[in-house]
Motif scaffolding. Structure first.
Motif, PDB file in Angstrom:
ATOM      1  N   PHE A  92       0.830  -1.209   0.000  1.00 23.44           N
ATOM      2  CA  PHE A  92       0.000   0.000   0.000  1.00 23.44           C
ATOM      3  C   PHE A  92       0.861   1.254   0.000  1.00 23.44           C
ATOM      4  CE2 PHE A  92      -2.807   3.198   1.941  1.00 23.44           C
ATOM      5  CZ  PHE A  92      -3.875   3.100   1.046  1.00 23.44           C
ATOM      6  N   ASP A 139       1.844   4.813   0.894  1.00 16.95           N
ATOM      7  CA  ASP A 139       1.496   5.696   2.001  1.00 16.95           C
ATOM      8  C   ASP A 139       2.801   6.199   2.613  1.00 16.95           C
ATOM      9  OD1 ASP A 139       0.014   7.085   3.839  1.00 16.95           O
ATOM     10  OD2 ASP A 139      -0.963   5.342   4.730  1.00 16.95           O
ATOM     11  N   TYR A 175       5.138   5.951   5.758  1.00 17.33           N
ATOM     12  CA  TYR A 175       5.430   5.097   6.902  1.00 17.33           C
ATOM     13  C   TYR A 175       6.560   5.740   7.709  1.00 17.33           C
ATOM     14  CZ  TYR A 175       2.728   1.666   4.288  1.00 17.33           C
ATOM     15  OH  TYR A 175       1.717   1.033   3.604  1.00 17.33           O
ATOM     16  N   GLN A 204       4.584  -4.141   6.823  1.00 15.18           N
ATOM     17  CA  GLN A 204       3.541  -3.168   7.130  1.00 15.18           C
ATOM     18  C   GLN A 204       2.729  -2.819   5.888  1.00 15.18           C
ATOM     19  OE1 GLN A 204       4.607   0.371   9.362  1.00 15.18           O
ATOM     20  NE2 GLN A 204       6.278  -0.710  10.394  1.00 15.18           N
ATOM     21  N   ALA A 205       3.441  -2.525   4.788  1.00 15.75           N
ATOM     22  CA  ALA A 205       2.759  -2.114   3.558  1.00 15.75           C
ATOM     23  C   ALA A 205       1.934  -3.261   2.975  1.00 15.75           C
ATOM     24  CB  ALA A 205       3.785  -1.622   2.533  1.00 15.75           C
ATOM     25  N   SER A 257       0.559  -5.778   4.719  1.00 15.83           N
ATOM     26  CA  SER A 257      -0.605  -5.962   5.583  1.00 15.83           C
ATOM     27  C   SER A 257      -1.656  -4.883   5.333  1.00 15.83           C
ATOM     28  CB  SER A 257      -0.158  -5.933   7.052  1.00 15.83           C
ATOM     29  OG  SER A 257      -1.255  -6.042   7.921  1.00 15.83           O
ATOM     30  N   ARG A 258      -1.192  -3.633   5.131  1.00 18.47           N
ATOM     31  CA  ARG A 258      -2.130  -2.542   4.860  1.00 18.47           C
ATOM     32  C   ARG A 258      -2.899  -2.794   3.568  1.00 18.47           C
ATOM     33  NH1 ARG A 258      -1.076   2.667   6.203  1.00 18.47           N
ATOM     34  NH2 ARG A 258      -3.006   3.112   5.085  1.00 18.47           N
ATOM     35  N   MET A 259      -2.194  -3.224   2.524  1.00 21.84           N
ATOM     36  CA  MET A 259      -2.868  -3.443   1.247  1.00 21.84           C
ATOM     37  C   MET A 259      -3.846  -4.601   1.333  1.00 21.84           C
ATOM     38  SD  MET A 259      -3.492  -2.480  -1.798  1.00 21.84           S
ATOM     39  CE  MET A 259      -2.215  -1.435  -2.520  1.00 21.84           C
ATOM     40  N   SER A 289      -5.483  -5.674   3.936  1.00 22.79           N
ATOM     41  CA  SER A 289      -6.641  -5.233   4.714  1.00 22.79           C
ATOM     42  C   SER A 289      -7.507  -4.266   3.915  1.00 22.79           C
ATOM     43  CB  SER A 289      -6.187  -4.560   6.013  1.00 22.79           C
ATOM     44  OG  SER A 289      -5.487  -5.449   6.832  1.00 22.79           O
ATOM     45  N   MET A 290      -6.861  -3.333   3.207  1.00 22.40           N
ATOM     46  CA  MET A 290      -7.593  -2.347   2.415  1.00 22.40           C
ATOM     47  C   MET A 290      -8.363  -3.029   1.293  1.00 22.40           C
ATOM     48  SD  MET A 290      -7.822   1.027   2.574  1.00 22.40           S
ATOM     49  CE  MET A 290      -6.257   1.556   3.261  1.00 22.40           C
ATOM     50  N   ARG A 326      -6.016   3.953  -2.147  1.00 17.12           N
ATOM     51  CA  ARG A 326      -7.387   3.590  -1.776  1.00 17.12           C
ATOM     52  C   ARG A 326      -8.404   4.127  -2.786  1.00 17.12           C
ATOM     53  NH1 ARG A 326     -10.121   2.092   3.242  1.00 17.12           N
ATOM     54  NH2 ARG A 326     -12.352   2.269   2.816  1.00 17.12           N
TER      55      ARG A 326
END
Length: 334
Positions: free
Chosen positions: A162, A164, A166, A180-181, A183-185, A187-188, A289
């Motif tokens: 994702f 963003d 960080y 982190q990136a 996991s964010r993607m 979830s998004m 997003r």
């Protein structure tokens, strides 16, 4: 005997007084300001213990009463914090007690790292490679090795991180940010896919990720994303090819030097949507997003074509004739 008892009592009182005075002095050294005239950064090395940190700070002239901290470790070991790896900002006026609280906190110096929307995974890797203070564990790895390290063996990396801003601190690695990136993607994408329209021409969340990457690469104008998604949806419904230039550019890889030719548009490539039907096999960029939301909620309408005006926006057309006129106006004349 009386005199002896008196002497013993006096000595006991003196000892207690001396002990209290010594205790107060010891505490005063822990509460005394550090020997700092200006802010400085101190790094707690990975695996460093309390004694090593105190010795280093004394050597740097920050602490002047090392003995006070050694006594603290013996008499009040429970007050010694679990030291955390990282850089800390030490300020003038800070006491020894303040210092210990800081070094046991999460208040480490952090650095920002911004992954722009529309970048490729290769560009993201280059950004991580150049990030200051960030341990690089993946520089010599191939993309497949990185995905295996992230427990996604066999998964193509493009699109899955994702974009963003960080924040990281010294002691972290590029793998930490990649996790982190990723996991964010994930979830998004799960969240956005759950809110999708019912009549899409795409069948899976992964196809939505691919579609979002095309939308992201086609426009940076927020108001156009859903309309471009609508064009792609209607073209797929009518059996038309998507014919989007960013897929050609992605398929060219490092051969792309700033422009594409007619020969490039005709080149057989699994990513070239001028010669393949439907979507390319993987995303071609890291979508944000807004692009993900557009991919699953296209704008209704009847436009089938669009061309860049040259100012960041696009002209949308319903017919091929109108589109060709727009191409002449915005591309050939330019």
């Amino acid at each position: 005997m009386k005199r002896l008892l008196t002497v013993v009592a006096i000595l006991a009182i003196a000892a207690v007084a001396a002990g209290l005075a010594g205790h107060r002095y010891w505490q005063s050294r822990l509460e005394a300001p550090l020997a700092l005239d200006e802010p400085m950064r101190y790094e707690v090395p990975r695996g460093a213990g309390f004694n090593r940190v105190v010795a280093e700070l004394e050597a740097q002239g920050v602490l002047t009463d090392r003995w006070a901290y050694q006594v603290l470790a013996r008499l009040e070991p429970e007050s010694i914090p679990q030291l955390r790896t990282g850089e800390y900002q030490l300020e003038p006026g800070m006491s020894g007690r303040d210092l210990l609280a800081l070094l046991g906190s999460n208040d480490v110096v952090t650095y920002p790292l911004t992954i722009p929307e529309g970048w490729t995974f290769r560009q993201m890797r280059e950004l991580l490679d150049d990030a200051p203070k960030l341990e690089n564990r993946t520089a010599e790895m191939g993309d497949d090795e990185i995905m295996t390290l992230l427990d996604r063996e066999g998964q193509h990396p493009e699109g899955w991180f994702f974009p963003d801003t960080y924040r990281y601190h010294k002691g972290m690695s590029d793998v930490d940010l990649l996790r982190q990136a990723l996991s964010r993607m994930e979830s998004m994408l799960e969240e956005v896919w759950a809110e999708r329209d019912d009549d899409l021409t795409i069948d899976t969340a992964y196809e939505a990720l691919i579609m979002a990457s095309l939308i992201e690469r086609e426009t940076g104008a927020p108001e156009e994303r859903r309309e471009i998604a609508g064009v792609f949806k209607r073209r797929m419904e009518q059996g038309m090819r998507l014919q989007t230039d960013p897929t050609v550019i992605y398929g060219m890889g490092e051969r792309y030097v700033g422009n594409i030719t007619r020969a490039d548009l005709r080149e057989a490539s699994e990513y070239n949507t001028y010669v393949i039907d439907g979507l390319p096999p993987t995303p071609i960029a890291l979508p944000g997003r807004a692009a993900l939301e557009a991919a699953v909620n296209p704008l209704p309408g009847d436009t089938l074509y669009f061309v860049a005006r040259g100012d960041g926006s696009h002209h949308f057309s319903r017919t091929l004739r109108e589109h060709n006129n727009a191409v002449n106006r915005y591309i050939r004349n330019r």
